[in-house]
Design a protein around this motif. Structure first.
Motif, PDB file in Angstrom:
ATOM      1  N   VAL A 169      16.874  24.629 -47.054  1.00  0.00           N
ATOM      2  CA  VAL A 169      18.160  24.603 -46.350  1.00  0.00           C
ATOM      3  C   VAL A 169      19.094  23.665 -47.107  1.00  0.00           C
ATOM      4  O   VAL A 169      18.966  22.442 -47.046  1.00  0.00           O
ATOM      5  N   VAL A 170      20.040  24.234 -47.843  1.00  0.00           N
ATOM      6  CA  VAL A 170      20.906  23.460 -48.722  1.00  0.00           C
ATOM      7  C   VAL A 170      22.280  24.113 -48.760  1.00  0.00           C
ATOM      8  O   VAL A 170      22.409  25.329 -48.615  1.00  0.00           O
ATOM      9  N   ILE A 171      23.316  23.309 -48.941  1.00  0.00           N
ATOM     10  CA  ILE A 171      24.691  23.794 -49.003  1.00  0.00           C
ATOM     11  C   ILE A 171      25.370  23.137 -50.191  1.00  0.00           C
ATOM     12  O   ILE A 171      25.057  22.004 -50.548  1.00  0.00           O
ATOM     13  N   ASP A 172      26.289  23.836 -50.816  1.00  0.00           N
ATOM     14  CA  ASP A 172      27.002  23.260 -51.961  1.00  0.00           C
ATOM     15  C   ASP A 172      28.166  22.396 -51.505  1.00  0.00           C
ATOM     16  O   ASP A 172      28.706  22.563 -50.406  1.00  0.00           O
ATOM     17  N   HIS A 173      28.579  21.465 -52.360  1.00  0.00           N
ATOM     18  CA  HIS A 173      29.703  20.577 -52.043  1.00  0.00           C
ATOM     19  C   HIS A 173      30.978  21.364 -51.771  1.00  0.00           C
ATOM     20  O   HIS A 173      31.767  20.989 -50.894  1.00  0.00           O
ATOM     21  N   ALA A 174      31.199  22.453 -52.520  1.00  0.00           N
ATOM     22  CA  ALA A 174      32.431  23.223 -52.363  1.00  0.00           C
ATOM     23  C   ALA A 174      32.570  23.779 -50.947  1.00  0.00           C
ATOM     24  O   ALA A 174      33.673  23.844 -50.407  1.00  0.00           O
ATOM     25  N   THR A 175      31.457  24.190 -50.340  1.00  0.00           N
ATOM     26  CA  THR A 175      31.504  24.714 -48.977  1.00  0.00           C
ATOM     27  C   THR A 175      31.431  23.595 -47.944  1.00  0.00           C
ATOM     28  O   THR A 175      32.142  23.638 -46.928  1.00  0.00           O
ATOM     29  N   ALA A 176      30.603  22.588 -48.191  1.00  0.00           N
ATOM     30  CA  ALA A 176      30.538  21.441 -47.282  1.00  0.00           C
ATOM     31  C   ALA A 176      31.914  20.808 -47.125  1.00  0.00           C
ATOM     32  O   ALA A 176      32.256  20.289 -46.052  1.00  0.00           O
ATOM     33  N   GLY A 177      32.735  20.885 -48.179  1.00  0.00           N
ATOM     34  CA  GLY A 177      34.085  20.339 -48.123  1.00  0.00           C
ATOM     35  C   GLY A 177      34.978  21.015 -47.116  1.00  0.00           C
ATOM     36  O   GLY A 177      36.059  20.491 -46.804  1.00  0.00           O
ATOM     37  N   TYR A 178      34.566  22.172 -46.588  1.00  0.00           N
ATOM     38  CA  TYR A 178      35.323  22.859 -45.537  1.00  0.00           C
ATOM     39  C   TYR A 178      34.723  22.635 -44.149  1.00  0.00           C
ATOM     40  O   TYR A 178      35.203  23.208 -43.175  1.00  0.00           O
ATOM     41  N   PHE A 179      33.684  21.830 -44.059  1.00  0.00           N
ATOM     42  CA  PHE A 179      33.134  21.490 -42.752  1.00  0.00           C
ATOM     43  C   PHE A 179      33.866  20.266 -42.189  1.00  0.00           C
ATOM     44  O   PHE A 179      33.270  19.376 -41.613  1.00  0.00           O
ATOM     45  N   HIS A 180      35.214  20.223 -42.378  1.00  0.00           N
ATOM     46  CA  HIS A 180      35.952  19.098 -41.845  1.00  0.00           C
ATOM     47  C   HIS A 180      35.899  19.127 -40.319  1.00  0.00           C
ATOM     48  O   HIS A 180      35.865  20.202 -39.728  1.00  0.00           O
ATOM     49  N   PRO A 181      35.797  17.929 -39.683  1.00  0.00           N
ATOM     50  CA  PRO A 181      35.908  16.586 -40.262  1.00  0.00           C
ATOM     51  C   PRO A 181      34.548  15.948 -40.565  1.00  0.00           C
ATOM     52  O   PRO A 181      34.401  14.728 -40.462  1.00  0.00           O
ATOM     53  N   LEU A 182      33.546  16.735 -40.929  1.00  0.00           N
ATOM     54  CA  LEU A 182      32.175  16.239 -41.053  1.00  0.00           C
ATOM     55  C   LEU A 182      31.808  15.852 -42.486  1.00  0.00           C
ATOM     56  O   LEU A 182      30.709  15.330 -42.701  1.00  0.00           O
ATOM     57  N   TYR A 183      32.703  16.093 -43.471  1.00  0.00           N
ATOM     58  CA  TYR A 183      32.407  15.836 -44.879  1.00  0.00           C
ATOM     59  C   TYR A 183      33.390  14.802 -45.412  1.00  0.00           C
ATOM     60  O   TYR A 183      34.610  14.953 -45.245  1.00  0.00           O
ATOM     61  N   ASP A 184      32.866  13.768 -46.053  1.00  0.00           N
ATOM     62  CA  ASP A 184      33.698  12.742 -46.676  1.00  0.00           C
ATOM     63  C   ASP A 184      33.974  13.157 -48.121  1.00  0.00           C
ATOM     64  O   ASP A 184      33.067  13.178 -48.952  1.00  0.00           O
ATOM     65  N   LEU A 185      35.234  13.488 -48.414  1.00  0.00           N
ATOM     66  CA  LEU A 185      35.589  14.038 -49.718  1.00  0.00           C
ATOM     67  C   LEU A 185      35.364  13.029 -50.837  1.00  0.00           C
ATOM     68  O   LEU A 185      34.895  13.386 -51.924  1.00  0.00           O
ATOM     69  N   SER A 186      35.694  11.767 -50.603  1.00  0.00           N
ATOM     70  CA  SER A 186      35.546  10.776 -51.668  1.00  0.00           C
ATOM     71  C   SER A 186      34.088  10.407 -51.897  1.00  0.00           C
ATOM     72  O   SER A 186      33.658  10.172 -53.032  1.00  0.00           O
TER      73      SER A 186
END
Length: 496
Positions: A169-186
């Motif tokens: 069970v793994v997700i890429d950063h590019a998609t995790a970046g759209y799980f706002h507000p659950l992903y810290d971009l920096s």
């Protein structure tokens, strides 16, 4: 060889590609969407996604006499979606689709009020919109607490498919970046602070980069897909970044315009550039980022129009050929008819899920051809608005590459180039599945650099601004935006 599969909104495609970029086998499978309530757009993951992947993989393996030479697999899919599964990866309900599903409006408002818009933007680089996956998980907690309680994982489309192939069970950063507000971009990590009432990080996938190896095809997956057991599967990404790679858009300043069921536009950069009304996220390669915009309808609007006008044929090519021929019986500007093609709300630049379609200027003198032309130009105006929003900030655009089915529509394409003033290079790339094949090759070291994909991609044509209609279409574009602003209060009232 490298196997790439992409699961789209209405169709899935797969290709088997050799290390020189030659497609040695191709397959596709159609599926539909479900709209069980206004603003809801769903799909059955088992049938529409996994069923497609299995059938396409078997078809590609059957076509190739050397399936044992498959060196790696990559899968992309529509996103960001929300798939709630149990511990055995069984979906507990239909998947909630990306920004075209607008059900979580109340959760967006509540989370924005609770966390504060400034904090949400600081954390994720974005405000909350229908494209945000976080509020849709909150919707499950509010509206389907039984499903939410039983859910072991909250995933997206391709992360679930990768899990079905590998058990990981793994997700890429590019998609995790759209799980706002659950992903810290920096930080490039989950941050669920302030959201613990509806999710915790242990129920979200592990985050990795797109070209990292997620795992290997399991014996069970090999049996049903025909892909040899043990074949490496990379983490993958959503369809849009894969489309960008498949079109050769991988460098700073390049813009990919995806003309699909909806419109999606990615400008690649070397650093985050958060901008109001746009989406900022990581790209598929470490140290790269995107600024993105999107429309809610593109191909879906043309299909609706063709059905409404009774133009449907046995094949899609015939249907859309009839539609284009009809629209050409009118003229640029549709003889004064203007369309707002917000049939499923709108994303960039209005971010308004309540907006709906409008035709203005109709008179007794107008014909079916004028209506067809107006709607096609309206789709073009919608796409142009989303692209111009990307060009409005500090992120200059050096090259525009267009890809997708609607690139075959000269009225839409011409309207976009004429209004924006941008030349568009149309490629003959097979799309996201092809981008996946390249990412798989990159992931296992068969190619060394992202820019090597340009050796795989060939230009088909260029679409340039039409100076003869530029003044007319720019005036129409100003009226297009004014029409939305004038009607928005009434549309909001009708929605209430």
């Amino acid at each position: 060889m490298f196997l790439g599969i992409d699961v789209g909104t209405f169709e899935s495609k797969g290709v088997l590609v050799d290390r020189d970029g030659t497609v040695v086998a191709a397959a596709r499978r159609r599926h539909g969407i479900d709209t069980p309530a206004p603003g809801w757009v769903e799909q059955d993951p088992e049938d529409a996604w996994w069923g497609d992947v299995c059938e396409i993989a078997r078809d590609l393996v059957r076509q190739s006499p050397a399936a044992e030479r498959i060196a790696a697999v990559a899968v992309s899919a529509i996103g960001p979606c929300v798939v709630a599964t149990d511990v055995d990866l069984r979906p507990l309900r239909p998947a909630i689709l990306y920004g075209i599903d607008t059900r979580a409006t109340a959760q967006i408002e509540r989370l924005t009020a609770a966390l504060g818009e400034d904090e949400i933007v600081r954390r994720s680089g974005n405000t909350l919109t229908s494209q945000s996956a976080g509020p849709k998980i909150a919707w499950l907690k509010d509206e389907e607490p039984g499903v939410w309680q039983r859910a072991r994982w909250f995933m997206t489309s391709q992360s679930w498919l990768v899990a079905k192939l590998t058990g990981e069970v793994v997700i890429d950063h590019a998609t995790a970046g759209y799980f706002h507000p659950l992903y810290d971009l920096s930080a490039g990590a989950w941050d669920v602070s302030g959201c613990e009432d509806f999710v915790d990080a242990a129920r979200l996938p592990r985050i990795a980069w797109t070209t990292e190896t997620a795992g290997a095809v399991t014996a069970a997956a090999a049996t049903i897909t025909g892909i040899p057991e043990g074949t490496p599967v990379i983490v993958g990404t959503t369809d849009s970044p894969a489309e960008a790679v498949g079109s050769g858009v991988v460098s700073d300043g390049e813009l990919m315009a995806m003309y699909g069921s909806s419109g999606y536009f990615i400008r690649v950069g070397d650093r985050p550039r958060p901008q109001d009304g746009l989406w900022s996220a990581p790209f598929v390669f470490e140290g790269t980022y995107v600024l993105a915009s999107g429309t809610s309808t593109a191909g879906t609007a043309t299909r609706w129009l063709a059905d409404l006008l009774g133009l449907a044929g046995e094949q899609d090519e015939l249907t859309f050929s009839r539609l284009i021929d009809l629209a050409h019986q009118s003229q640029a500007g549709a003889r004064g008819v203007l369309a707002l093609p917000h049939f499923a709300g709108e994303r960039t630049p209005f971010q308004d899920p309540t907006s709906r379609g409008v035709l203005i200027g109709l008179g007794l003198e107008h014909t079916r051809a004028d209506v067809a032309r107006a709607v096609l130009e309206g789709v073009g105006h919608s796409i142009a608005a989303a692209i111009l929003a990307l060009c409005a900030g500090e992120a200059a655009v050096s090259r525009v590459v267009a890809i997708g089915g609607a690139t075959q529509n000269p009225i839409i394409m011409g309207t976009v180039s004429t209004v924006t003033g941008l030349e568009q290079q149309v490629t003959d790339s097979p799309g996201a599945a092809y981008g996946n094949a390249f990412l798989a090759a990159l992931g296992v070291g068969a190619v060394e650099r992202p820019d090597e994909v340009r050796g795989w991609v060939r230009e088909k044509e260029r679409v340039r601004p039409d100076e003869g209609t530029r003044a007319l279409l720019i005036a129409d574009h100003a009226n297009f935006a004014a029409l939305y602003r004038a009607l928005a209060p009434l549309q909001h009232e009708r929605a209430r």
